[in-house]
Enzyme design. Structure first.
Site: not given
Ligand SMILES: *Cc1c(COP(=O)(O)O)cnc(C)c1O
Length: 382
Positions: A36, A264
């Protein structure tokens, strides 16, 4: 490879090695690579291909649009998407064989309606609420939702392929309680006549530390990218290789006198005469402004502190009496085995987590890919 002005170099060999290592350590029949958010900033398509080549058999994304982008890019593996617009039309995802993670009766109906329109069954995985209190079907609704799903299965509209949930990682006791609740849900689904083949609860942290949460699939995000989900264990200690190196070239070098203010608001003044290097990445590129005056970078064989405010496009490094030239490569973070700071070091400096550091690398930073299985670096891809 000549360093670009600014770039995020992603080592696909590291992605493959991390998948192979995690598969060996975790030992579940199935492993979902979570890609994702553009693969946590690493590039969804190249990472998805590398993870599948190394033995991941599922891909996970948040929403259907991300899943469809993978299909458009030629990925034909199973894909699960679990976060949906309230008025989503599931038809495109169903016709592209995307599994739908469903968290409510409303979503079950939306999936069944879209399936009826298409004249084919949707493959769905029901998400159970077990303590995180985000999405997922509440325990009080399990029986009703399972009965509804079983009815849709009999009507040929849905096939319930999986049951899943997500842990809070709040404490071992909280996670243990969630596992018990999840197992209750799995039994109740069977009682309702469902026979899901995938049962999954663990993301990277639980996959590594909580064998009871592994069931027959784990969903691996952060570990895929070679980063540790733990505060008390580094990537290296977990046998993982950080895949992303964020780097650029020194855009200017300036000698300043003691007392000169820098960037800045003059948060920093030179304590003595010395040299400053200008690095052309800023918060527009995902370099957290909160790390002003707190993070360091690697130039050649030395580590130098960032001084003054990190700006939108650039920041300044104090190289003291060091010998740094315009055009030198500056590594913001990468694999600490190379001497570079890690994404976790940046997270600590900015008061956040390594997930956020890599995921927020901006659009202006081109991604390029190292692929040790080919003789030349892979072409740049989205
Ligand atoms: C993002 C996500 C993961 C992955 O989690 P990690 O801690 O990056 O391994 C797994 N399951 C769901 C439902 C997620 O939203």
């Amino acid at each position: 490879m000549v360093t670009a002005f600014r770039e995020a170099v992603v080592d696909l060999g590291a992605i493959r090695a991390n998948v192979a290592h995690l598969r060996a350590v975790v030992g579940t029949p199935h492993l979902m690579a979570v890609v994702k958010a553009n693969a946590y900033g690493h590039g969804a398509l190249p990472v998805a291909r590398a993870a599948l080549a190394a033995g991941a058999d599922w891909l996970g994304v948040a929403d259907a649009a991300e899943a469809l982008q993978l299909r458009t890019g030629g990925i034909d593996s199973p894909i699960l998407a679990w976060l949906h617009d309230p008025d989503v039309d599931f038809a495109p995802a169903i016709s592209q064989d995307i599994d739908l993670g469903l968290s409510s009766q409303r979503q079950l109906r939306q999936a069944a309606d879209a399936a009826a329109t298409l004249g084919r069954a949707a493959s769905v995985q029901i998400k159970l609420e077990t303590g995180l209190n985000r999405n997922g079907v509440a325990e009080s609704d399990w029986a009703e939702v399972f009965a509804l799903a079983a009815g849709y299965e009999r009507a040929g509209l849905l096939r319930v392929r999986g049951l899943f949930s997500h842990l809070s990682n709040a404490s071992p006791a909280d996670d243990a309680e969630a596992i018990v609740r999840f197992e209750r849900g799995v039994r109740l689904a069977a009682d309702a006549g469902l026979s899901p083949s995938l049962i999954h609860l663990a993301s990277t942290a639980a996959a590594l530390r909580l064998p009871a949460a592994r069931f027959n699939m784990v969903r691996i995000g952060i570990g895929l990218y070679g980063l540790s989900p733990f505060e008390d264990q580094s990537s290296h200690e977990l046998g993982l290789i950080p895949a992303m190196t964020l780097r650029g070239r020194v855009a200017a070098v300036r000698r300043v006198a003691a007392g000169a203010g820098v960037s800045y608001d003059y948060l920093w003044r030179a304590p003595e005469d010395g040299n400053l290097a200008l690095v052309p990445l800023g918060y527009a590129d995902g370099v957290p402004r909160q790390a002003s005056g707190a993070a360091s970078v690697r130039i050649g064989a030395s580590t130098h502190p960032i001084v003054g405010r990190i700006a939108m496009d650039q920041f300044v490094v104090d190289v003291g009496q060091g010998d740094v030239a315009v055009g030198d490569t500056v590594v913001l973070f990468g694999d600490p085995a190379t001497g570079a700071p890690s994404a976790t070091d940046w997270a600590d400096a900015a008061g956040t987590i390594n997930y956020e550091i890599v995921t927020r690398i901006g659009h202006r930073v081109p991604r390029s890919y190292l692929d040790p299985e080919r003789s030349a670096p892979a072409e740049e891809e989205g």
